[in-house]
Scaffold this active site. Structure first.
Site, mmCIF file in Angstrom:
data_model
loop_
_atom_site.group_PDB
_atom_site.id
_atom_site.type_symbol
_atom_site.label_atom_id
_atom_site.label_comp_id
_atom_site.label_asym_id
_atom_site.label_seq_id
_atom_site.Cartn_x
_atom_site.Cartn_y
_atom_site.Cartn_z
ATOM 1 N N HIS A 34 -85.743 28.175 -47.291
ATOM 2 C CA HIS A 34 -86.195 28.680 -48.590
ATOM 3 C C HIS A 34 -85.072 29.191 -49.494
ATOM 4 O O HIS A 34 -84.960 28.802 -50.646
ATOM 5 C CB HIS A 34 -87.183 29.837 -48.400
ATOM 6 N N HIS B 20 -92.306 25.640 -49.037
ATOM 7 C CA HIS B 20 -93.280 26.147 -49.999
ATOM 8 C C HIS B 20 -92.650 26.982 -51.112
ATOM 9 O O HIS B 20 -93.246 27.186 -52.147
ATOM 10 C CB HIS B 20 -94.443 26.868 -49.308
HETATM 11 N N1 LIG Z 1 -98.415 30.387 -40.332
HETATM 12 C C1 LIG Z 1 -97.668 30.346 -41.384
HETATM 13 O O1 LIG Z 1 -97.874 31.104 -42.321
HETATM 14 C C2 LIG Z 1 -96.542 29.337 -41.509
HETATM 15 C C3 LIG Z 1 -95.704 29.410 -42.614
HETATM 16 C C4 LIG Z 1 -94.713 28.449 -42.777
HETATM 17 C C5 LIG Z 1 -94.570 27.438 -41.836
HETATM 18 N N2 LIG Z 1 -95.374 27.396 -40.740
HETATM 19 C C6 LIG Z 1 -95.206 26.296 -39.784
HETATM 20 O O2 LIG Z 1 -96.413 25.601 -39.715
HETATM 21 C C7 LIG Z 1 -96.646 25.104 -38.403
HETATM 22 C C8 LIG Z 1 -97.963 25.612 -37.891
HETATM 23 O O3 LIG Z 1 -97.932 27.017 -37.823
HETATM 24 P P1 LIG Z 1 -99.167 27.884 -37.369
HETATM 25 O O4 LIG Z 1 -98.793 29.284 -37.567
HETATM 26 O O5 LIG Z 1 -100.387 27.413 -38.015
HETATM 27 O O6 LIG Z 1 -99.247 27.572 -35.796
HETATM 28 P P2 LIG Z 1 -100.406 27.951 -34.794
HETATM 29 O O7 LIG Z 1 -101.254 29.012 -35.366
HETATM 30 O O8 LIG Z 1 -99.756 28.176 -33.484
HETATM 31 O O9 LIG Z 1 -101.278 26.629 -34.746
HETATM 32 C C9 LIG Z 1 -100.981 25.473 -33.993
HETATM 33 C C10 LIG Z 1 -102.288 24.785 -33.641
HETATM 34 O O10 LIG Z 1 -101.983 23.562 -32.973
HETATM 35 C C11 LIG Z 1 -102.983 23.313 -31.990
HETATM 36 N N3 LIG Z 1 -102.363 22.677 -30.830
HETATM 37 C C12 LIG Z 1 -101.496 23.221 -29.946
HETATM 38 N N4 LIG Z 1 -101.153 22.332 -29.019
HETATM 39 C C13 LIG Z 1 -101.815 21.193 -29.293
HETATM 40 C C14 LIG Z 1 -101.869 19.914 -28.689
HETATM 41 N N5 LIG Z 1 -101.157 19.617 -27.601
HETATM 42 N N6 LIG Z 1 -102.645 18.974 -29.255
HETATM 43 C C15 LIG Z 1 -103.381 19.235 -30.369
HETATM 44 N N7 LIG Z 1 -103.358 20.435 -30.965
HETATM 45 C C16 LIG Z 1 -102.588 21.412 -30.450
HETATM 46 C C17 LIG Z 1 -103.546 24.660 -31.605
HETATM 47 O O11 LIG Z 1 -104.966 24.603 -31.524
HETATM 48 P P3 LIG Z 1 -105.712 24.382 -30.102
HETATM 49 O O12 LIG Z 1 -105.329 25.507 -29.262
HETATM 50 O O13 LIG Z 1 -107.169 24.306 -30.458
HETATM 51 O O14 LIG Z 1 -105.207 23.060 -29.616
HETATM 52 C C18 LIG Z 1 -103.139 25.604 -32.729
HETATM 53 O O15 LIG Z 1 -104.251 26.038 -33.432
HETATM 54 C C19 LIG Z 1 -95.471 25.585 -37.595
HETATM 55 O O16 LIG Z 1 -94.537 24.557 -37.574
HETATM 56 C C20 LIG Z 1 -94.912 26.734 -38.390
HETATM 57 O O17 LIG Z 1 -93.552 26.879 -38.179
HETATM 58 C C21 LIG Z 1 -96.361 28.339 -40.571
#
Ligand SMILES: NC(=O)c1ccc[n+]([C@@H]2O[C@H](COP(=O)([O-])OP(=O)(O)OC[C@H]3O[C@@H](n4cnc5c(N)ncnc54)[C@H](OP(=O)(O)O)[C@@H]3O)[C@@H](O)[C@H]2O)c1
Lengths: 509, 332
Positions: free
Chosen positions: A259, A197
């Site tokens: 980044h 990003h």
């Molecule tokens: N957050 C940020 O600001 C940010 C920034 C840059 C990059 N990233 C990257 O973006 C990605 C997502 O980050 P995040 O922070 O959004 O993660 P997160 O909050 O942990 O979200 C992951 C989601 O995936 C779902 N999930 C987990 N296991 C699953 C399964 N077996 N089948 C289907 N759904 C499943 C979960 O929902 P359920 O429990 O309902 O299944 C959970 O809401 C990561 O790779 C992270 O490194 C995040």
């Protein structure tokens, strides 16, 4: 080659995004809530989303479409950046928002998704953008699941299927290659969009305009005139409840590997012959491959790991990293990372690029400071002793106040030749009053339109791992006496010493 | 009559900024977080006499969000007596979610016809150095006036609106002549058809339709009840040029109040029709199949905003202009 549409007019008719569906894995997660849905909503607000663009969210938690819409509405109201929320538009947008509950490891889920996508095919033309916004350990099963269900190829002629992958692209070189193998087993490289990003940020893109659209800077942009470059990405916050996740990655992998090396590549790359995805990315990749890989001896002197301890900022007492929830009390995680890099090419040989990033620093700021060489002769030395040693400085501010400033010396009013540094400022805010799109808006629109210029390519990912992996291995093989900086400060003393060895000091941004 | 000179106006403006700065920093005042003075161009608006000051003010206020400028509004009233006066003021707005206000300066100069010749010298002294100068002639009369020539020469862009011109073909011919002399001119009547062009271009993104474009041998533009206008000539000329076929063109007068009501592309076995419906709906009929899409209506300031965003040459416009003049002259 297909015939070109003679009615197009790039001057006035904005690029049109073809109809498509978007499938978000991790629909219940943090990134979807904070960034993706607000960005898609804002694109709809600006009429940049194709009509009838169906958005499907997937995660395991059972929810109805309406439950999901309600949840996302709340999130959008909360996280929409610099933009009003329009109730009527939301209603329209939410009509195309669906939720498909299911475990992405379960083959039955993909069959259900297939049925849902097929139902929208007349409107979407069979085009689908898959967005992996879930834990990195789920990338591989998701891609394999899509491949096994045949969702990686469109049924209709000319329909495209693309996949957007969030960082981290692996946790080391080997796993990055492994992830790539899996991605490419289902999607050809041209359909894999690795999102960084930072590259979507308006000011980072502006670096290209600044360098290559103006005639006066590029002649100075080399070892002859530039003394060194500092890149700082500081956060004032700690790990904000993501301690467990952060403990596994650390600042080096979380920020520098992706980044900041991309930012460095943008600053240092050669001009591309044309502004189109392949050429721009070729030049970025070439630069990343020219970064010198540290020798064993250099690792000790050219890199610094840090971890914050507790501290007091204002009248608030802040915990140290090891006291954060979910973090082990003897964690060896780097919450601060700094490194000196050199680029082995004719333009940059011998010019240090200092990069630092950290959490719990005095403020949130990301900028690039280009330090030019001092004037070769100081004729004002008698009146202004030591003053002429202050070199010109060009600052490119990425956040929070986007802009560019140039520091130079000027005569103080009055008698004598006393000099003092002054600054010439360009602020995005005052020249363009309008809101700049968020990085996710830019990047999502680009992915739908098939423009990969601002996305990373596999060779770039591997090149940056080649640089970062030895540092990470070296740090892991050594015991760090952490914490080594207090919350609310600019990092460990060793980081200042790293610059002092070459007579440099970190600028206070 | 007080003397009106650039120096005096600039001095007044300086004072205005000092006053605004002071007020903005007073605690408790709305905008206590200070102001940002923004300017990316000198925007000279030569207004029609009958135009409401409030309307022009509103246009400038809307425009400054995208194109902050030093705006100079010129207004001339009938009369043989010498008359000249000026006033300065600032327009401010607060971008969504920000605390600081952004302000732009505005100068209004009123004169009688007899004093018109004094205006160019004043405006020349008020231009912001090194930034582009854009001249918007709301009335075509300004464009033809000799007293105005010095301003045309220094302007980087001259924007007219033939929709308001009493003799549009004559004004279009003047625009072409000015272009030939190296002036960078544009016409809001051309800007006004962007939405039509957008929809037509979008349809031909479809490769199947594109492949059949050469079948088209007739282009028909149905105008509103007012008959053919600059917009209709531009659209027909653009279609004819882009289609690259020697298609015939005809204009039909309809009953609607829109300046263009419909466009039809016809071939022996080809038929594509776009028709404005009620409000902001566009009906598309392709080989007998109907669909409707939304047709965005643009206000004057939105057209101006679009035009100001174009910093280079509008090659398509200049290729279309002579063709449009020819269509208009042929009385079709
Ligand atoms: N957050 C940020 O600001 C940010 C920034 C840059 C990059 N990233 C990257 O973006 C990605 C997502 O980050 P995040 O922070 O959004 O993660 P997160 O909050 O942990 O979200 C992951 C989601 O995936 C779902 N999930 C987990 N296991 C699953 C399964 N077996 N089948 C289907 N759904 C499943 C979960 O929902 P359920 O429990 O309902 O299944 C959970 O809401 C990561 O790779 C992270 O490194 C995040």
């Amino acid at each position: 080659m297909a015939e070109a549409n003679p009615f197009l007019d790039s001057l006035r008719l904005e690029r049109r995004v073809p109809p498509c569906a978007i499938v978000i894995f991790g629909a219940n997660g943090d990134l979807t809530k904070r960034k993706l849905i607000p960005a898609l909503y804002r694109l709809a607000f600006e009429r940049k989303l194709p009509p009838a663009c169906a958005i499907f969210g997937n995660s395991r938690t059972p929810m109805s479409d309406d439950d999901y819409r309600g949840k996302m509405k709340e999130a959008t109201q909360q996280f929409l950046e610099d933009s009003p929320f329009d109730e009527a538009l939301w209603e329209q947008f939410a009509r195309n928002l669906y939720y498909v509950a299911g475990d992405l490891k379960d083959p039955a889920f993909y069959q259900q998704l297939k049925v849902q996508l097929a139902a929208q095919e007349t409107a979407t033309g069979g085009n689908v953008l898959f967005y992996l916004s879930t834990q990195p350990s789920h990338y591989e099963p998701a891609v394999e699941g899509l491949g096994a269900a045949g969702l990686n190829v469109g049924g209709l002629p000319k329909a495209w299927r693309r996949v957007v992958v969030e960082k981290p692209f692996g946790h080391d070189l080997a796993s990055a290659r492994e992830l790539n193998k899996v991605l490419q087993s289902a999607f050809p490289e041209r359909d894999v969009y690795r999102i960084d990003h930072y590259l979507g940020k308006e000011t980072v893109q502006n670096v290209l305009a600044f360098r290559f659209a103006n005639g006066i800077f590029e002649p100075l942009w080399n070892r002859r005139y530039i003394n060194h470059i500092q890149i700082t990405a500081a956060e004032s916050i700690g790990v904000e409840g993501r301690g467990a996740y952060y403990q596994e990655s650390g600042a080096l992998k979380d920020m520098i590997q992706n980044h900041l090396l991309q930012v460095m590549a943008t600053i240092a790359m050669e001009p591309s012959a044309v502004f189109e995805p392949t050429s721009v990315r070729d030049e970025r990749a070439k630069l990343l491959r020219s970064i010198r890989i540290h020798s064993e001896a250099e690792l000790a002197t050219h890199t610094v790991a840090g971890q914050y301890g507790s501290g007091r900022v204002g009248n608030a007492d802040l915990p140290g990293f090891r006291q954060e929830p979910g973090v082990s009390p003897d964690a060896q995680t780097d919450t601060f990372a700094a490194a000196t890099f050199f680029v082995d090419n004719w333009r940059w040989a011998g010019v240090p690029f200092y990069i630092r990033t950290g959490k719990r620093m005095p403020k949130r700021v990301t900028d690039i400071a280009i330090h030019f060489n001092a004037a070769p002769l100081s004729i004002f030395e008698r009146d202004a002793p030591g003053q002429t040693a202050r070199p010109n400085l060009l600052i490119i501010r990425i956040q929070p106040e986007e802009g560019i400033s140039l520091r130079f010396l000027s005569k103080n009013p009055g008698g004598g030749m006393r000099l003092r540094p002054v600054s010439m400022d360009f602020s995005y805010g005052s020249s363009f009053g309008v809101r700049t799109p968020t990085a996710y808006e830019t990047l999502l629109e680009d992915a739908m339109a098939g423009d990969a210029t601002l996305y990373t390519r596999q060779d770039m990912v591997e090149a940056s791992w080649q640089v970062v992996q030895p540092i990470s291995d070296y740090w892991r093989s050594h015991y760090h006496v952490f914490p080594n900086y207090e919350a609310g400060t600019w990092g460990p003393q060793a980081s200042d010493e790293m610059l002092a060895r070459r007579g440099h000091v970190w600028r206070v941004p | 009559m007080t003397t009106v000179t650039p120096d005096r106006i600039l001095k007044e403006m300086q004072q205005l900024w000092i006053d605004i700065g002071k007020t903005a920093m007073e605690p408790g005042v709305k905008g206590e977080h200070g102001i940002l003075r923004a300017c990316a161009m000198t925007l000279v608006i030569a207004a029609d006499e009958e135009e409401e000051t409030a309307d022009i003010g509103e246009t400038i206020a809307e425009l400054m969000h995208h194109h902050p400028s030093r705006a100079i509004v010129l207004r001339v009233r009938d009369g043989g007596d010498e008359f000249l006066e000026s006033r300065v003021y600032a327009q401010c707005w607060r971008p969504f979610g920000r605390r600081q206000q952004i302000c732009c300066e505005q100068i209004e100069i009123r004169s009688s016809e007899a004093s018109l010749r004094d205006i160019p010298r004043i405006v020349l002294g008020l231009m912001v150095p090194d930034l582009p100068v854009v001249l918007v002639c709301r009335s075509a009369l300004w464009f033809g006036s000799n007293s105005f020539a010095p301003l045309l020469r220094v302007a980087n862009r001259i924007i007219l609106d033939t929709r308001r011109a009493p003799h549009p073909v004559q004004t279009m011919t003047q625009l072409e002549a000015a272009h030939q002399q190296g002036l960078r001119v544009s016409d809001l009547a051309w800007t006004a058809i962007t939405e039509w062009r957008r929809h037509i271009a979008a349809l031909f993104d479809d490769a199947t339709l594109l492949a059949r474009l050469r079948e088209v041998h007739h282009i028909r533009v149905t105008t509103g009840s007012m008959g053919a206008s600059a917009e209709a000539w531009y659209l027909a000329a653009w279609l004819q040029r882009s289609a690259g076929v020697q298609a015939g063109v005809s204009f039909t007068t309809g009953t609607s109040t829109n300046s263009i009501h419909a466009v039809d592309l016809k071939g022996d076995a080809f038929s594509l029709s776009l028709q404005r419906g009620e409000g902001s709906v566009l009906a598309i009929l392709r080989d007998g199949l109907a669909a409707s899409v939304s047709f965005a209506l643009s206000s004057d300031w939105e057209l101006l905003r679009e035009e100001l965003s174009i910093t280079g040459d509008d090659r398509v416009y200049h290729a279309v202009l002579p063709r449009a003049i020819a269509l208009a002259a042929a009385g079709r």
